[in-house]
Design an enzyme around this catalytic site. Sequence first.
Site, PDB file in Angstrom:
ATOM      1  CD  GLU A  46      -3.137  -1.122   0.122  1.00  0.00           C
ATOM      2  OE1 GLU A  46      -3.096  -0.052  -0.689  1.00  0.00           O
ATOM      3  OE2 GLU A  46      -3.962  -1.879   0.142  1.00  0.00           O
ATOM      4  NE  ARG A  54      -3.835   2.997  -0.627  1.00  0.00           N
ATOM      5  CZ  ARG A  54      -5.098   2.721  -0.387  1.00  0.00           C
ATOM      6  NH1 ARG A  54      -6.052   3.820   0.028  1.00  0.00           N
ATOM      7  NH2 ARG A  54      -5.809   1.438  -0.378  1.00  0.00           N
ATOM      8  CG  ASP A  84      -5.634  -7.253  -7.387  1.00  0.00           C
ATOM      9  OD1 ASP A  84      -4.378  -7.557  -6.978  1.00  0.00           O
ATOM     10  OD2 ASP A  84      -6.389  -6.713  -6.937  1.00  0.00           O
ATOM     11  CD  GLU A 121     -10.896  -2.045  -8.277  1.00  0.00           C
ATOM     12  OE1 GLU A 121     -11.925  -1.836  -7.832  1.00  0.00           O
ATOM     13  OE2 GLU A 121      -9.889  -1.814  -7.455  1.00  0.00           O
TER      14      GLU A 121
HETATM   15  C1  DMJ Z   1      -6.389   0.225  -5.073  1.00  0.00           C
HETATM   16  O1  DMJ Z   1      -5.907   0.500  -3.714  1.00  0.00           O
HETATM   17  C2  DMJ Z   1      -5.762  -0.409  -5.926  1.00  0.00           C
HETATM   18  O2  DMJ Z   1      -6.167  -0.703  -6.955  1.00  0.00           O
HETATM   19  C3  DMJ Z   1      -5.389  -1.596  -5.652  1.00  0.00           C
HETATM   20  O3  DMJ Z   1      -4.530  -2.640  -6.476  1.00  0.00           O
HETATM   21  C4  DMJ Z   1      -6.371  -2.577  -5.275  1.00  0.00           C
HETATM   22  N1  DMJ Z   1      -7.640  -1.863  -4.849  1.00  0.00           N
HETATM   23  C5  DMJ Z   1      -7.651  -0.740  -4.380  1.00  0.00           C
HETATM   24  C6  DMJ Z   1      -8.822   0.233  -4.903  1.00  0.00           C
HETATM   25  O4  DMJ Z   1      -9.788  -0.613  -5.065  1.00  0.00           O
END
Ligand code: DMJ
Length: 666
Positions: free
Chosen positions: A303, A307, A436, A570
């Site tokens: 995270e 971010r 993902d 998404e």
């Molecule tokens: C985001 O923080 C990023 O896209 C992450 O890869 C997974 N999902 C959240 C938002 O849904």
Amino acid sequence: MAASRGPILPLNQRYVNGIPVVSGRQTLRTREKYIVCLIFLVFASLCYSAFFLMPELMRDRVSMSISGVSGDLLLPPPKLEEVAVEGGLGGNLHHRINGLEDIHIKEDQDRLAYQMEQEKALDKARQAVNIENNKHSVDEVNKPAAVEDNNGNKHEHPEDIKKELFLVEKDKEQMKALEEKAEEKRKEIEMKMAAEKRDKYFTQKDGEPDDADIKEKRDTVRDMMVRAWDGYVKYAWGANELKPISHTGHSASIFGRSAMGATIIDGIDTLYIMGLQDDYQKARNWVAHSFTFNPPSDISVFEVNIRFVGGLLSTFALTGDEVFKTKAVEIADRLLPAFNTPTGIPYGLVNSKTGNGRNWGWASGGSSILAEYGSMHLEFAYLSEITGDPKYLQKVQKVREVLNNMNKPDGLYPNYINPKTGRWGQNHVSIGALGDSFYEYLLKSYIMSGQKDEMAKKMYYDAVEAISRRLVQKTPGGLTYIGDLRSSRIEKKMDHLGCFSGGMLGLGSKYASPNLQEKYLELGGEITKTCHTAYDKTATKLGPEAFRFEGKSEAVAMRQNEKYYILRPEVIESYFVMWRLTKDTKYRDWGWEAVEAINKHCRVPDGFSGIRDVYASKVSHDDVQQSFFLAETLKYLYLLFSDNDFMSLDDWVLNTEAHPLPVKKS
Ligand code: DMJ
């Protein structure tokens, strides 16, 4: 009286019997004296002429007698130098003739000046060395040439060694100074490039569509950003996120316990892209002057990377402002200890103070998670690119190589791996939660590298082939989805998170081998359609966290804990990418449906909130404005309604938090 005076010159004295006889005239007359003087003077003049004038006269006579005779009769004449003189080449050069300077004098002067310069420089250098090293020179005179040890071996005198070391140190200093100069130059160039970019991207007009309706939609999205931002600024400035109803700050566990301004850093590039200059400036000043990254507890490596590091890097890429690069490097360096595992696969959590890493307690016997450790590559590769320090790329490249060399069941990547043993954990494969963005980063690494990262390309297309073989499902109702695999059984469910894959598959079609391009573009379209269906089937027209395909109900959440919508991006992400690839207006229509639904159900006076049940027409707010709503959801919507060449996908890859990083151009 006259006799007593006697003659001055007895010229004519006569003697008789030896006795001088006095004559009548004893001295010279005055006229005679003059004559004697004259004779003397003539004689003196002759002598003088013989000594000094005769040779010159003789030479002139000789010279006159040989004039007109060939020059080399006696001695060869001096060679004619080809000297550039006014009027052309040739001719003997005469001193100071025709205003020309005598070259010999000039050369001498130059030589002298040069020697003086050298002397001066040497003096200066000597002084500098003496000042710094005077203690060395003081003992110089008395010191022995070498020292002898007990065995009679001679060694260099310690003073000499010291002196050499001193000189080495001096060299190092000079090198450092040169490097610093080069670094300054590099920064200067970067700033210049940044300024050029700024001119290109920093106004609200950029990317504005001609179509009035689309422009209005785009403006609506920007207004949403302003509302979300203003609420955060007013009630939660510096906190990680906003509780828009309670009017306080909020921090999810992924951020640890401290307030790190996650919304500012996640949202700043969106402010910039939307041309919200004042808000951008406020955010920039906070990053420059107030932001300190010093969390006391364990933080999520993934995270923080996507971010914080991603947000800062992307703002650096857009603006060229060094402050973002510096902060990104600072934070990334705190994440590095997480990679200190026997395999090089990083832990999911790291304590930024102690550098101790660990994994989430719930993750299959201390495993690291595929979507987490597999989603560092874009940021770390870009870090190495802009810092010139290979260490970041080396870390993520190692992870790549470990995975590439692993045995993959059916060509698939399980979500868990033990970072100590390098063995797969529980056999769970997913394109949604836990898996993902690993796939996304393979494709985007290839694109970002300027299509050079062949290992990433191969791994991506191999993985996607395995997914399409093993996980892609068709429902009786004609929907396509990607299920999870749990111990060789397909779970008929798709996460909201997995809906990004529509866009990813579409984007991947561009770089696939020609025979697969259509297949992937179509598959991307099908997945996006299924996700839209999941939205369309709810009362709010917002999609649930997960939806299932069981019996007659398709693309519907079955469990209460799957029905929430937390402002996730998404599905909208896939609308945006598919729109850019196909220009099929349905994607803009679907995007607009989402805008209306969000405004209807999630908007509150001071921001936006998630909702607990998308199937309930009377919504219940969860009172959290997620930072990714500003970073991703609103950015994708804004780009969906912008001109197609604005933030072109040929020039930018968006990280998994929608932070754009530049594609490397060769
Ligand atoms: C985001 O923080 C990023 O896209 C992450 O890869 C997974 N999902 C959240 C938002 O849904």
